[in-house]
Motif scaffolding. Structure first.
Motif, PDB file in Angstrom:
ATOM      1  N   SER A 170      16.182   1.277  -3.405  1.00 55.75           N
ATOM      2  CA  SER A 170      17.237   1.134  -2.421  1.00 55.75           C
ATOM      3  C   SER A 170      18.445   0.557  -3.150  1.00 55.75           C
ATOM      4  O   SER A 170      18.341   0.137  -4.290  1.00 55.75           O
ATOM      5  N   ASP A 171      19.579   0.562  -2.490  1.00 55.41           N
ATOM      6  CA  ASP A 171      20.753  -0.020  -3.132  1.00 55.41           C
ATOM      7  C   ASP A 171      20.730  -1.538  -3.082  1.00 55.41           C
ATOM      8  O   ASP A 171      21.562  -2.202  -3.673  1.00 55.41           O
ATOM      9  N   VAL A 172      19.769  -2.079  -2.354  1.00 51.78           N
ATOM     10  CA  VAL A 172      19.624  -3.532  -2.332  1.00 51.78           C
ATOM     11  C   VAL A 172      18.689  -3.942  -3.464  1.00 51.78           C
ATOM     12  O   VAL A 172      17.570  -3.443  -3.560  1.00 51.78           O
ATOM     13  N   ARG A 173      19.162  -4.828  -4.288  1.00 55.52           N
ATOM     14  CA  ARG A 173      18.408  -5.226  -5.471  1.00 55.52           C
ATOM     15  C   ARG A 173      16.977  -5.660  -5.130  1.00 55.52           C
ATOM     16  O   ARG A 173      16.773  -6.467  -4.233  1.00 55.52           O
ATOM     17  N   GLY A 174      16.034  -5.077  -5.841  1.00 51.74           N
ATOM     18  CA  GLY A 174      14.660  -5.515  -5.682  1.00 51.74           C
ATOM     19  C   GLY A 174      13.953  -4.986  -4.447  1.00 51.74           C
ATOM     20  O   GLY A 174      12.786  -5.279  -4.238  1.00 51.74           O
ATOM     21  N   CYS A 175      14.664  -4.249  -3.626  1.00 54.19           N
ATOM     22  CA  CYS A 175      14.042  -3.715  -2.421  1.00 54.19           C
ATOM     23  C   CYS A 175      13.726  -2.234  -2.603  1.00 54.19           C
ATOM     24  O   CYS A 175      14.383  -1.546  -3.374  1.00 54.19           O
ATOM     25  N   MET A 176      12.714  -1.759  -1.895  1.00 54.47           N
ATOM     26  CA  MET A 176      12.367  -0.355  -2.027  1.00 54.47           C
ATOM     27  C   MET A 176      12.233   0.290  -0.652  1.00 54.47           C
ATOM     28  O   MET A 176      12.022  -0.372   0.347  1.00 54.47           O
ATOM     29  N   VAL A 177      12.390   1.607  -0.692  1.00 54.67           N
ATOM     30  CA  VAL A 177      12.116   2.393   0.498  1.00 54.67           C
ATOM     31  C   VAL A 177      10.704   2.939   0.331  1.00 54.67           C
ATOM     32  O   VAL A 177      10.401   3.554  -0.683  1.00 54.67           O
ATOM     33  N   ILE A 178       9.846   2.685   1.287  1.00 49.10           N
ATOM     34  CA  ILE A 178       8.504   3.266   1.240  1.00 49.10           C
ATOM     35  C   ILE A 178       8.585   4.614   1.942  1.00 49.10           C
ATOM     36  O   ILE A 178       8.872   4.682   3.136  1.00 49.10           O
ATOM     37  N   ARG A 179       8.369   5.668   1.181  1.00 47.88           N
ATOM     38  CA  ARG A 179       8.517   7.010   1.744  1.00 47.88           C
ATOM     39  C   ARG A 179       7.241   7.427   2.475  1.00 47.88           C
ATOM     40  O   ARG A 179       6.194   6.782   2.306  1.00 47.88           O
ATOM     41  N   PRO A 180       7.313   8.489   3.258  1.00 51.84           N
ATOM     42  CA  PRO A 180       6.145   8.875   4.065  1.00 51.84           C
ATOM     43  C   PRO A 180       4.830   8.967   3.270  1.00 51.84           C
ATOM     44  O   PRO A 180       3.795   8.515   3.750  1.00 51.84           O
ATOM     45  N   ASN A 181       4.874   9.522   2.064  1.00 54.49           N
ATOM     46  CA  ASN A 181       3.639   9.619   1.280  1.00 54.49           C
ATOM     47  C   ASN A 181       3.057   8.241   0.965  1.00 54.49           C
ATOM     48  O   ASN A 181       1.845   8.057   0.941  1.00 54.49           O
ATOM     49  N   GLY A 182       3.919   7.297   0.691  1.00 57.40           N
ATOM     50  CA  GLY A 182       3.459   5.945   0.403  1.00 57.40           C
ATOM     51  C   GLY A 182       3.052   5.219   1.667  1.00 57.40           C
ATOM     52  O   GLY A 182       2.031   4.523   1.704  1.00 57.40           O
ATOM     53  N   TYR A 183       3.824   5.404   2.708  1.00 57.68           N
ATOM     54  CA  TYR A 183       3.529   4.711   3.958  1.00 57.68           C
ATOM     55  C   TYR A 183       2.215   5.196   4.567  1.00 57.68           C
ATOM     56  O   TYR A 183       1.490   4.428   5.189  1.00 57.68           O
ATOM     57  N   ALA A 184       1.908   6.464   4.337  1.00 59.41           N
ATOM     58  CA  ALA A 184       0.645   7.012   4.849  1.00 59.41           C
ATOM     59  C   ALA A 184      -0.546   6.262   4.251  1.00 59.41           C
ATOM     60  O   ALA A 184      -1.537   5.990   4.934  1.00 59.41           O
ATOM     61  N   ILE A 185      -0.437   5.903   2.982  1.00 56.16           N
ATOM     62  CA  ILE A 185      -1.519   5.146   2.337  1.00 56.16           C
ATOM     63  C   ILE A 185      -1.629   3.777   2.994  1.00 56.16           C
ATOM     64  O   ILE A 185      -2.725   3.299   3.296  1.00 56.16           O
ATOM     65  N   TRP A 186      -0.473   3.157   3.218  1.00 57.70           N
ATOM     66  CA  TRP A 186      -0.466   1.845   3.861  1.00 57.70           C
ATOM     67  C   TRP A 186      -1.095   1.917   5.256  1.00 57.70           C
ATOM     68  O   TRP A 186      -1.869   1.059   5.659  1.00 57.70           O
ATOM     69  N   GLU A 187      -0.771   2.980   5.994  1.00 56.59           N
ATOM     70  CA  GLU A 187      -1.340   3.123   7.336  1.00 56.59           C
ATOM     71  C   GLU A 187      -2.860   3.260   7.298  1.00 56.59           C
ATOM     72  O   GLU A 187      -3.569   2.716   8.143  1.00 56.59           O
ATOM     73  N   LYS A 188      -3.367   3.988   6.292  1.00 51.98           N
ATOM     74  CA  LYS A 188      -4.826   4.102   6.157  1.00 51.98           C
ATOM     75  C   LYS A 188      -5.427   2.740   5.838  1.00 51.98           C
ATOM     76  O   LYS A 188      -6.486   2.372   6.345  1.00 51.98           O
ATOM     77  N   MET A 189      -4.760   1.997   4.967  1.00 53.51           N
ATOM     78  CA  MET A 189      -5.235   0.667   4.616  1.00 53.51           C
ATOM     79  C   MET A 189      -5.229  -0.246   5.833  1.00 53.51           C
ATOM     80  O   MET A 189      -6.199  -0.958   6.108  1.00 53.51           O
ATOM     81  N   GLN A 190      -4.128  -0.195   6.561  1.00 55.95           N
ATOM     82  CA  GLN A 190      -4.009  -1.026   7.754  1.00 55.95           C
ATOM     83  C   GLN A 190      -5.124  -0.739   8.746  1.00 55.95           C
ATOM     84  O   GLN A 190      -5.729  -1.654   9.291  1.00 55.95           O
ATOM     85  N   ALA A 191      -5.371   0.549   8.954  1.00 55.72           N
ATOM     86  CA  ALA A 191      -6.363   0.934   9.964  1.00 55.72           C
ATOM     87  C   ALA A 191      -7.734   0.373   9.613  1.00 55.72           C
ATOM     88  O   ALA A 191      -8.438  -0.187  10.460  1.00 55.72           O
ATOM     89  N   ALA A 192      -8.107   0.514   8.336  1.00 57.04           N
ATOM     90  CA  ALA A 192      -9.437   0.051   7.923  1.00 57.04           C
ATOM     91  C   ALA A 192      -9.518  -1.470   7.978  1.00 57.04           C
ATOM     92  O   ALA A 192     -10.493  -2.048   8.500  1.00 57.04           O
ATOM     93  N   LEU A 193      -8.510  -2.134   7.448  1.00 55.03           N
ATOM     94  CA  LEU A 193      -8.521  -3.600   7.432  1.00 55.03           C
ATOM     95  C   LEU A 193      -8.471  -4.164   8.846  1.00 55.03           C
ATOM     96  O   LEU A 193      -9.201  -5.089   9.192  1.00 55.03           O
ATOM     97  N   ASP A 194      -7.605  -3.586   9.663  1.00 46.61           N
ATOM     98  CA  ASP A 194      -7.448  -4.094  11.021  1.00 46.61           C
ATOM     99  C   ASP A 194      -8.768  -4.024  11.783  1.00 46.61           C
ATOM    100  O   ASP A 194      -9.137  -4.939  12.503  1.00 46.61           O
ATOM    101  N   ARG A 195      -9.478  -2.928  11.558  1.00 49.48           N
ATOM    102  CA  ARG A 195     -10.788  -2.788  12.208  1.00 49.48           C
ATOM    103  C   ARG A 195     -11.744  -3.869  11.708  1.00 49.48           C
ATOM    104  O   ARG A 195     -12.466  -4.493  12.480  1.00 49.48           O
ATOM    105  N   MET A 196     -11.722  -4.113  10.409  1.00 50.06           N
ATOM    106  CA  MET A 196     -12.611  -5.135   9.848  1.00 50.06           C
ATOM    107  C   MET A 196     -12.249  -6.536  10.363  1.00 50.06           C
ATOM    108  O   MET A 196     -13.123  -7.368  10.584  1.00 50.06           O
ATOM    109  N   PHE A 197     -10.971  -6.769  10.544  1.00 54.51           N
ATOM    110  CA  PHE A 197     -10.548  -8.076  11.081  1.00 54.51           C
ATOM    111  C   PHE A 197     -11.031  -8.231  12.521  1.00 54.51           C
ATOM    112  O   PHE A 197     -11.533  -9.278  12.907  1.00 54.51           O
ATOM    113  N   LYS A 198     -10.866  -7.174  13.298  1.00 55.79           N
ATOM    114  CA  LYS A 198     -11.259  -7.238  14.703  1.00 55.79           C
ATOM    115  C   LYS A 198     -12.768  -7.440  14.817  1.00 55.79           C
ATOM    116  O   LYS A 198     -13.244  -8.181  15.659  1.00 55.79           O
ATOM    117  N   GLU A 199     -13.503  -6.756  13.929  1.00 58.75           N
ATOM    118  CA  GLU A 199     -14.961  -6.874  13.960  1.00 58.75           C
ATOM    119  C   GLU A 199     -15.427  -8.294  13.663  1.00 58.75           C
ATOM    120  O   GLU A 199     -16.542  -8.673  14.010  1.00 58.75           O
TER     121      GLU A 199
END
Length: 481
Positions: A29-58
């Motif tokens: 991004s034009d802001v120093r040290g910051c990044m844009v997480i693009r759909p391909n990257g965010y999709a991985i995060w969403e998969k991670m979130q889903a699995a972890l969130d389920r484990m937390f709830k359990e």
RNA sequence: CGGGGCAUGGCGCAGUUGGUAGCGUGCCUGCUUUGGGAGCAGGAGGUCCCGAGUUCGAGUCUCGGUGCCCCGACCA
């Protein structure tokens, strides 16, 4: 050739950057040290979130959300905490065009603002435990940043729990680091060492920090998750007491634990190759790409491809067809390898005539012929499971191959350039600091899992690698990200 | 905060002694192709990071500024 990736052997660091950008995971991004997480990257995060969130709830946790802004007076309440975090905080001084009477810190972590709430919510042991998690962004004004691994702003989850006893908090700390280990190994196919941090490496404000530590393909260590025993430090700082069953007043015991989008960096650096991203199937939003070879009877080939996709999707295997005619099959092969799709199916007129297709797996690049019959979904799910397992096995083998036990400091200096080093340590911060100064290697973890302890007989007493003083145990040293 | 690098079509780059900007790729159109990043033809696209100065004339020279990246110290 479009985006060419620097090879790992040529420049590991550049390889990583090239990969992240050409696989469209993230962008600067034009802001120093910051990044844009693009759909391909965010999709991985969403998969991670889903699995972890389920484990937390359990395990009984619930989600909530606390403010981004933390009053300066809150941050300042826990001495060690502010000392650790203040230097890397962004601070808001103005709002609505006016200077604020109290500065607001953009959260680097939320202990203080959360404990200000917990103080209000907890009166009795009957109010405990509190098991709250939040998914949020945090900001740490880092000197030097790297996509996913260290950015000024990142996404994470932070669990904050409150307990009636030290023991109960301890159990929580271990339960959560255990969940992180399970997640890393089962979903990310990433072997990790679970254990404790030394005092110098622990979280600012914690009594104890547990972590999972992983090895990247360059032999360096990456801390992939942490779980902290906060003792009564924050309860005392925020004057959070509760009445026990016996009628006494006591301060509440606390834990906090988190993993961040850094895990995406870990995933990349653990498995990927010079062709691009390699994703474990369990974290791939799209597990199978079907590429029709559009020659001869195109509509028949395309229909064949669509049929496979439909069949797989019905069986819960996310598959899609790239039937576009803008790009050649060869282009698509390279593109989806770059993006890390675990399995590719090629189907052309010749296959259709013989009632078969070609499956090419991303991890080994092997091609197999598969019959186009009822067994297809099963065969494919077997291959996907096999990929998942193979990635873990390979990573574990790599870690084992690049872990060395040493008994002299000379050996240590050489070995630590190439991977993890198991060595005796006298337990002092002085030794730890000097080793770091001389070799850049730090104590990554004091392992707390039986298998690992046994494998390297970590608890065997000996002589400190550096000072020559008696050492109660061995520890894991490495250079770290 | 030190050291280095870069800033010119979307991306990657070239641009000589100062003379009015070009290559690759991508993009658009059409045709031919398609089993490992296809070919031909035509086409669109540029405040040369910002500001000031020197000059008849600045992408190029001078001064100042800004931004980003890389390497190190600090950190998930």
């Amino acid at each position: 050739m479009a985006d060419k990736i620097t090879s790992r052997s040529q420049d590991y660091s550049q390889w990583y950057i090239d990969l992240v950008r050409s696989a469209k995971l993230a962008d600067y991004s034009d802001v120093r040290g910051c990044m844009v997480i693009r759909p391909n990257g965010y999709a991985i995060w969403e998969k991670m979130q889903a699995a972890l969130d389920r484990m937390f709830k359990e395990t009984g946790h619930v989600n909530a959300y606390f403010p981004l802004f933390i009053p300066e007076s809150y941050i300042a309440k826990e001495a060690e905490h502010i000392e650790g975090f203040a230097p890397e905080c962004a601070v808001v001084t103005h709002g609505g065009g006016e200077e604020l009477t109290e500065k607001l810190y953009v959260r680097p972590t939320s202990e203080t603002i959360i404990w200000a709430s917990y103080k209000k919510w907890i009166q009795s042991y009957r109010d405990l435990p509190i098991l709250i998690n939040q998914w949020a962004n945090v900001v740490r004004w880092e000197m030097r940043t790297r996509l996913f691994l260290r950015t000024a702003e990142f996404l994470w989850q932070e669990g904050h729990t409150a307990h009636a006893t030290r023991e109960e908090a301890s159990e929580e700390v271990m339960r959560m680091i255990g969940i992180y280990k399970k997640f890393a190994e089962e979903y990310m196919a990433l072997p990790v060492i679970m254990g404790r941090k030394t005092d110098s490496e622990k979280f600012a404000g914690a009594d104890e920090t547990y972590c999972i530590e992983a090895m990247m393909q360059d032999g360096k260590a990456l801390q992939a998750g942490t779980s902290h025993h906060l003792g009564q430090n924050f309860a005392k700082a925020f004057d959070c007491q509760f009445q026990t069953a016996e009628g006494r007043l006591d301060h509440v015991w606390a834990t906090s634990w988190g993993v961040s989008t850094r895990l995406i960096g870990a995933l990349i650096m653990a498995h990927s190759d010079d062709r691009g991203l390699v994703l474990p199937p369990k974290l791939a939003t799209r597990q199978v790409v079907i590429i029709p070879i559009l020659r001869g009877d195109r509509s028949a080939v395309l229909a064949g491809a669509e049929t496979i996709a439909r069949t797989l999707n019905q069986q819960g295997i996310p598959a899609f067809v790239d039937g576009s005619e803008q790009n050649s099959p060869g282009w698509k092969f390279a593109e989806y390898e770059l993006q890390g799709i675990p399995l590719r199916i090629e189907i052309g007129p010749r296959d259709l005539a013989e009632n078969k297709c070609i499956a090419a797996r991303r991890d080994t690049l092997e091609k197999t012929e598969l019959a186009l019959d009822d067994t297809l979904p099963l065969r494919i799910s077997e291959i996907l499971n096999n990929i998942q397992q193979n990635l873990f096995d390979k990573a574990l083998q790599f870690r084992t191959d690049n872990t060395r036990e040493v008994s002299t400091y000379e050996e240590f200096r050489l070995a630590v350039e190439k991977g993890f080093v198991i060595a005796h340590w006298d337990g002092t911060a002085e030794t730890e600091a000097k080793i770091k100064e001389e070799t850049k290697a730090t104590i990554r973890v004091l392992p707390a899992e039986d298998d690992y302890i046994q494998q390297y007989s970590m608890n065997e007493p000996g002589t400190c690698i550096f000072s020559g003083n008696p050492a109660k145990q061995k520890v894991v040293f490495a250079k770290a990200y």
